[in-house]
Motif scaffolding. Structure first.
Motif, short mmCIF file in Angstrom:
data_model
loop_
_atom_site.label_atom_id
_atom_site.label_comp_id
_atom_site.label_asym_id
_atom_site.label_seq_id
_atom_site.Cartn_x
_atom_site.Cartn_y
_atom_site.Cartn_z
N ILE A 26 -22.31 7.97 -17.35
CA ILE A 26 -23.24 6.96 -17.09
C ILE A 26 -22.77 5.97 -18.03
CG2 ILE A 26 -25.62 6.30 -17.33
CD1 ILE A 26 -25.11 8.32 -15.12
N THR A 27 -22.35 4.61 -17.41
CA THR A 27 -22.04 3.72 -18.23
C THR A 27 -23.04 2.65 -18.71
OG1 THR A 27 -21.28 2.49 -16.31
CG2 THR A 27 -19.89 3.80 -17.44
N THR A 28 -23.01 2.23 -19.69
CA THR A 28 -23.73 0.77 -20.23
C THR A 28 -22.93 -0.36 -20.52
OG1 THR A 28 -25.43 2.49 -21.09
CG2 THR A 28 -25.70 0.26 -21.74
N ARG A 29 -23.33 -1.34 -19.73
CA ARG A 29 -22.48 -2.54 -19.92
C ARG A 29 -23.10 -3.84 -20.01
NH1 ARG A 29 -18.17 -2.86 -15.26
NH2 ARG A 29 -16.70 -3.47 -16.77
N LEU A 30 -22.76 -4.50 -21.02
CA LEU A 30 -23.43 -6.05 -20.90
C LEU A 30 -22.76 -6.89 -20.12
CD1 LEU A 30 -25.32 -8.05 -22.24
CD2 LEU A 30 -23.68 -8.12 -23.95
N HIS A 31 -23.36 -7.68 -19.08
CA HIS A 31 -22.86 -8.62 -18.46
C HIS A 31 -23.19 -10.30 -18.75
CE1 HIS A 31 -20.95 -5.89 -15.29
NE2 HIS A 31 -21.99 -5.06 -15.48
N VAL A 41 -24.78 -1.62 -2.34
CA VAL A 41 -25.36 -0.63 -2.60
C VAL A 41 -24.42 0.31 -3.52
CG1 VAL A 41 -26.16 1.56 -1.66
CG2 VAL A 41 -26.33 -0.59 -0.45
N ASN A 42 -25.07 0.72 -4.74
CA ASN A 42 -24.64 1.41 -5.84
C ASN A 42 -23.95 2.97 -5.26
OD1 ASN A 42 -26.10 -0.75 -7.18
ND2 ASN A 42 -24.57 -0.24 -8.68
N LEU A 95 -27.95 -6.11 -18.84
CA LEU A 95 -27.52 -4.89 -19.37
C LEU A 95 -27.84 -3.74 -17.99
CD1 LEU A 95 -26.86 -3.31 -22.05
CD2 LEU A 95 -29.04 -2.35 -21.92
N VAL A 96 -26.79 -3.37 -17.60
CA VAL A 96 -26.59 -2.56 -16.53
C VAL A 96 -26.14 -1.24 -16.79
CG1 VAL A 96 -25.58 -2.08 -14.18
CG2 VAL A 96 -25.91 -4.62 -15.01
N SER A 102 -19.15 2.72 -10.48
CA SER A 102 -20.09 2.30 -9.34
C SER A 102 -19.62 0.80 -9.14
CB SER A 102 -21.57 2.57 -9.89
OG SER A 102 -22.46 2.18 -8.81
N VAL A 103 -20.46 0.47 -7.84
CA VAL A 103 -19.88 -0.88 -7.37
C VAL A 103 -20.51 -1.92 -8.24
CG1 VAL A 103 -20.23 -2.42 -5.53
CG2 VAL A 103 -19.93 -0.08 -4.97
#
Length: 103
Positions: A26-31, A41-42, A95-96, A102-103
């Motif tokens: 599971i990734t946590t990314r700041l965009h 669709v993820n 934050l995603v 994932s897409v």
């Protein structure tokens, strides 16, 4: 250990990302972005948290397009199969949290 000041993060292009963590796939990314994404669709569930700015989140529910304006602190949860697209209203930082790759 790290401290990330989301308000200081900027990108050279729309949807630039800073990888924060990858925990068990599971990734946590700041965009950072100032442009819409694209309808998608993820590959799994997604948690989308607005940290700065505003984002109009458009999504399809039973084939009908819906929209909600997300403010700082608001969270959008896209369950499996939710078609959606984010439209920032100016500059936004989000934050995603989603499955790696994932897409």
């Amino acid at each position: 250990m790290k401290v990330i000041r989301s308000a200081d993060f900027t990108g050279e292009r729309a949807w630039a990302a800073l990888d924060i963590a990858n925990m068990n796939g599971i990734t946590t990314r700041l965009h950072w972005t100032d442009q819409p994404y694209r309808w998608h669709v993820n590959d799994g569930e997604e948690v989308f948290v607005v940290l700065g700015g505003q984002v109009q989140m458009r999504y399809r529910l039973e084939g009908l397009e819906q929209s909600v304006l997300l403010e700082v602190g608001d969270i959008f949860y896209a369950d499996l199969g939710t078609e959606h697209v984010a439209h920032p209203q100016g500059v936004a930082r989000v934050l995603v949290i989603e499955s790696a790759g994932s897409v």
